[in-house]
Design a protein around this motif. Structure first.
Motif, mmCIF file in Angstrom:
data_model
loop_
_atom_site.group_PDB
_atom_site.id
_atom_site.type_symbol
_atom_site.label_atom_id
_atom_site.label_comp_id
_atom_site.label_asym_id
_atom_site.label_seq_id
_atom_site.Cartn_x
_atom_site.Cartn_y
_atom_site.Cartn_z
ATOM 1 N N ASN B 72 0.700 -1.325 0.084
ATOM 2 C CA ASN B 72 -0.192 0.114 -0.167
ATOM 3 C C ASN B 72 0.886 1.329 0.004
ATOM 4 N N GLU B 136 -14.393 6.248 -3.279
ATOM 5 C CA GLU B 136 -14.543 4.854 -3.224
ATOM 6 C C GLU B 136 -15.958 4.700 -3.837
ATOM 7 N N TYR B 151 -10.503 -0.288 -1.409
ATOM 8 C CA TYR B 151 -9.649 0.260 -0.774
ATOM 9 C C TYR B 151 -8.636 1.293 -1.394
ATOM 10 N N GLU B 154 -9.560 4.628 -1.330
ATOM 11 C CA GLU B 154 -9.130 5.634 -0.201
ATOM 12 C C GLU B 154 -7.600 5.949 -0.599
ATOM 13 N N MET B 234 -7.921 7.394 6.052
ATOM 14 C CA MET B 234 -8.288 5.725 5.754
ATOM 15 C C MET B 234 -8.546 5.030 7.318
ATOM 16 N N GLY B 235 -7.378 5.331 8.340
ATOM 17 C CA GLY B 235 -7.559 4.538 9.441
ATOM 18 C C GLY B 235 -7.071 3.195 9.057
ATOM 19 N N PRO B 236 -7.121 2.277 10.148
ATOM 20 C CA PRO B 236 -6.386 0.807 9.914
ATOM 21 C C PRO B 236 -7.245 -0.175 8.987
ATOM 22 N N GLY B 237 -7.414 0.251 7.902
ATOM 23 C CA GLY B 237 -8.432 -0.835 7.249
ATOM 24 C C GLY B 237 -7.332 -1.478 6.266
ATOM 25 N N ASP B 238 -7.759 -2.123 4.979
ATOM 26 C CA ASP B 238 -7.113 -2.714 4.022
ATOM 27 C C ASP B 238 -6.042 -1.948 3.540
ATOM 28 N N ALA B 240 -4.508 0.416 4.642
ATOM 29 C CA ALA B 240 -3.378 1.225 5.538
ATOM 30 C C ALA B 240 -1.731 1.188 5.063
#
Lengths: 383, 289
Positions: B72, B136, B151, B154, B234-238, B240
């Protein structure tokens, strides 16, 4: 090949509402194939004039015509002019070949092999064919200068514009390039406008010279004409090294009265003055003769102040021997005499100012009222 | 007398230099040996792992935990860096080499952009992407394509945010550099028939390589190491990036996780070092100019 006409060309800049005139109403007709030198002190507007012709500055007034067509509003690329800059302005990341090809690639739709051939031909003519694959930083100043010239020549433009192209070279190379540039221009027959502050370049290179001062055109003439028949005091003082001696004088009883001496004038010369009372007398250093003792009307008792030996000639600074400690005391003037002439500081001599060699200018306007007599087949080799 | 004097100074000089080397390298050394020990608390922090306690297990665990974050981060940092440097270069060319009315005012806006603190825009930026420009949703049709996931939208928001934030400083750096370029050279190109665009492409851009090295290194490091925008947008998502992954690493494990944290830190820092090594020479040239 083209004739370039500057018709009342004017340039002014606006500086916080103040209008600064850089070039004021300059009109010059430059003939097809002519080499015209624009000369003047720094800030006189000569570079601005050239940049207007190039299209790098807009024209505030007047017209620029190339072969009768008004080009004042055309973009630089559409004027068919090539320019050589003082700094050479080569593209540092390109080889010499790429530098020379760039203009043809951008301004024409020639095929690559045709461009390549033309670049090679021009390089050969300029003697730089072995430098074609090098980058500008690997070249000496003189070689870069040649490349810059070659880059202009390969475009085969109607007009060459040159902005002090030799001023970054050392003295010896400069004089070689001066001759070479002249020869090239003559062979190519391309109309050329050349800007310089160096009067030697102006005198030796140009078919005609245009002298500028303070944005105003002072005179356009052949070098010899400008030298011997200057239109005004500025031109007279600007051309020639060491420069012309000037003395403020008033006209009384057919003579010029200065603070230092009285100079009787002939009828012919007096006629030229047209009744002017206050004038300025000018005489070139090389026209002053040194004699053992003052004998004639135009001979004056002087003492040698300083001698500058230049080898082929001596610049001699002279001081008038005055009876009284008047206003003019201590005033020196210059004579240029043959290098073999025995003269030393402290010598008491006579200085002869021949009437055939004097110039007389109006004090207020500076306009030449009387110029020296000229030998029809004279030659002048400045410096 | 003279030589011994000189020797004395030399000894002092080298002592100071070795001291500085130790000062800079000791934390790295401690981090490295800690990541290689089975039980970091069993020996002194800077002592190398004892014969029986050497392990690469922590590196393996850290890599597994950070793998998707690394991908990412690359997807984020590479395009964002190239775009901000490229656009900064173009903006600087337009604001420096070309002349037009009002350019000083526009440049002032660019300069002002450098001084806006991250914290001041956090809320507006997250609101902007969440409410006004939900990429998104807008690009929903794209996520059906193979290889693309939701994601990535994002990530795209984050890329655009970083590019927007990076352009002002890149523009300033390029402008300083372009001001030093010869004006006569640009004029020569104009007389040669080049347009504003070809002057940029054929003359200015090739001469910008050293400054690209500077901005690429600078921007890559900035974007790669950023945690704040990544967390807020985005925070701790896929999607990140690795910095977000690094904050979570080791925390869920029963032990203190010194080893895996150290290994993770090294893994996360590695790409920035690679970039320095790759562009180091041009970087030095660019800084020197």
């Amino acid at each position: 090949m083209a004739e370039l006409v500057l018709d009342g060309v004017t340039k002014h800049f606006d500086d916080d509402g103040d209008r600064i005139v850089a070039v004021d109403d300059a009109s010059i007709d430059i003939e097809d194939g002519e080499f015209l030198v624009l000369v003047g002190p720094s800030g006189c507007g000569k570079s601005t004039t050239l940049r207007m012709v190039a299209g790098l500055e807009t024209v505030s007034g007047g017209e620029l015509r190339l072969d009768g067509t008004d080009i004042s509003d055309r973009a630089p690329a559409d004027r068919d002019v090539a320019m050589v800059f003082q700094s050479y302005a080569l593209y540092p990341h390109m080889t010499v070949r790429e530098n020379m090809a760039f203009g043809l690639e951008e301004s024409t739709d020639m095929a690559d092999d045709v461009i390549d051939e033309r670049v090679s031909e021009t390089a050969e003519m300029m003697g730089i064919e072995e430098l074609l694959e090098r980058k500008p930083r690997e070249l000496s100043g003189g070689q870069q200068q040649r490349v810059a010239l070659g880059r202009a020549i390969v475009r085969d433009p109607e007009v060459f514009l040159m902005d002090e192209p030799l001023s970054n070279l050392d003295a010896k190379l400069r004089s070689t390039m001066r001759t070479e540039l002249q020869r090239l221009q003559e062979n190519l027959g391309v109309t050329t406008v050349y800007v310089t502050h160096d009067q030697t370049e102006a005198m030796t290179m140009g078919d005609r010279i245009a002298i500028l001062n303070d944005g105003r055109l002072q005179q356009v003439a052949t070098p010899l004409e400008a030298y011997h028949a200057p239109a005004n005091e500025f031109v007279a003082g600007f051309l020639g090294e060491p420069s012309m001696n000037f003395f403020d004088a008033s006209v009384e009883d057919g003579s010029l009265i200065t603070d230092q001496f009285t100079y009787p004038l002939s009828e012919d010369t007096l006629d030229d003055l047209g009744g002017a009372d206050d004038v300025r007398l000018g005489v070139r250093p090389e026209d002053i003769e040194l004699v053992e003792k003052p004998v004639g009307d135009h001979d004056y008792a002087v003492t040698v102040d300083v001698v500058e030996p230049l080898g082929d000639e001596n610049n001699v600074y002279l001081e008038f021997d005055l009876d009284t400690e008047g206003e003019g005391a201590g005033r020196t003037f210059t004579a240029a005499v043959d290098g073999t002439h025995p003269v030393a500081a402290g010598d008491e001599l006579g200085a002869r100012i021949p009437e055939s060699a004097i110039h007389i200018f109006d004090v207020d306007s500076g306009v030449a009222l009387h110029n020296r007599e000229r030998d029809p087949d004279e030659q002048v080799i400045p410096q | 007398m003279n030589t011994s004097d000189l020797d004395g100074r030399r000894v002092g000089l080298y002592a100071v230099l070795f001291g500085l080397v130790a000062f800079y390298l000791l934390p790295l050394e401690i981090g490295l040996v800690t990541s290689l020990k089975t039980d970091p608390l069993a020996s002194l922090p800077f002592a190398p792992p004892a014969a029986g306690s050497f392990t690469l297990e922590e590196w393996g665990r850290a890599f597994t935990a950070l793998k998707s974050g690394l991908v990412n981060s690359l997807l984020l940092a590479v395009p964002a860096t190239i775009l901000s440097a490229g656009l900064g270069s173009m903006a600087a060319y337009g604001l420096t080499t070309l002349q037009w009315r009002g350019q000083v005012g526009v440049f002032t806006l660019f300069i002002a952009g450098i001084f806006i603190p991250y914290q001041a825009v956090l809320l507006p930026v997250s609101r902007f992407w969440a409410t006004y420009a939900p990429l998104e949703e807008w690009l929903a049709v794209l996520w059906l394509l193979p290889g693309l996931e939701a994601y990535h939208g994002e990530l795209l928001s984050l890329i655009i945010t970083h590019v927007a934030y990076g352009i002002p400083i890149c523009t300033l750096l390029f402008r300083t550099y372009y001001k030093e370029l010869s004006g006569e050279m640009v004029e020569a190109a104009k007389l040669d028939g080049a347009t504003a665009y070809t002057i940029y492409r054929r003359v200015i851009l090739p001469l910008s390589v050293p400054m690209f090295a500077v901005t690429l290194i600078y921007q890559f490091t900035q974007i790669w190491n950023d945690l704040l925008f990544a967390l807020v947008i985005m925070g701790p998502g896929d999607g990140a990036p690795v910095t977000v992954g690094l904050t979570n690493i080791g925390s869920s494990l029963t032990n203190l996780g010194f080893g895996v944290k150290m290994a993770g830190a090294f893994i996360a820092a590695l790409p920035t070092m690679v970039v320095y090594v790759l562009f180091g020479e041009q970087f030095a040239e660019g800084v020197a100019s």
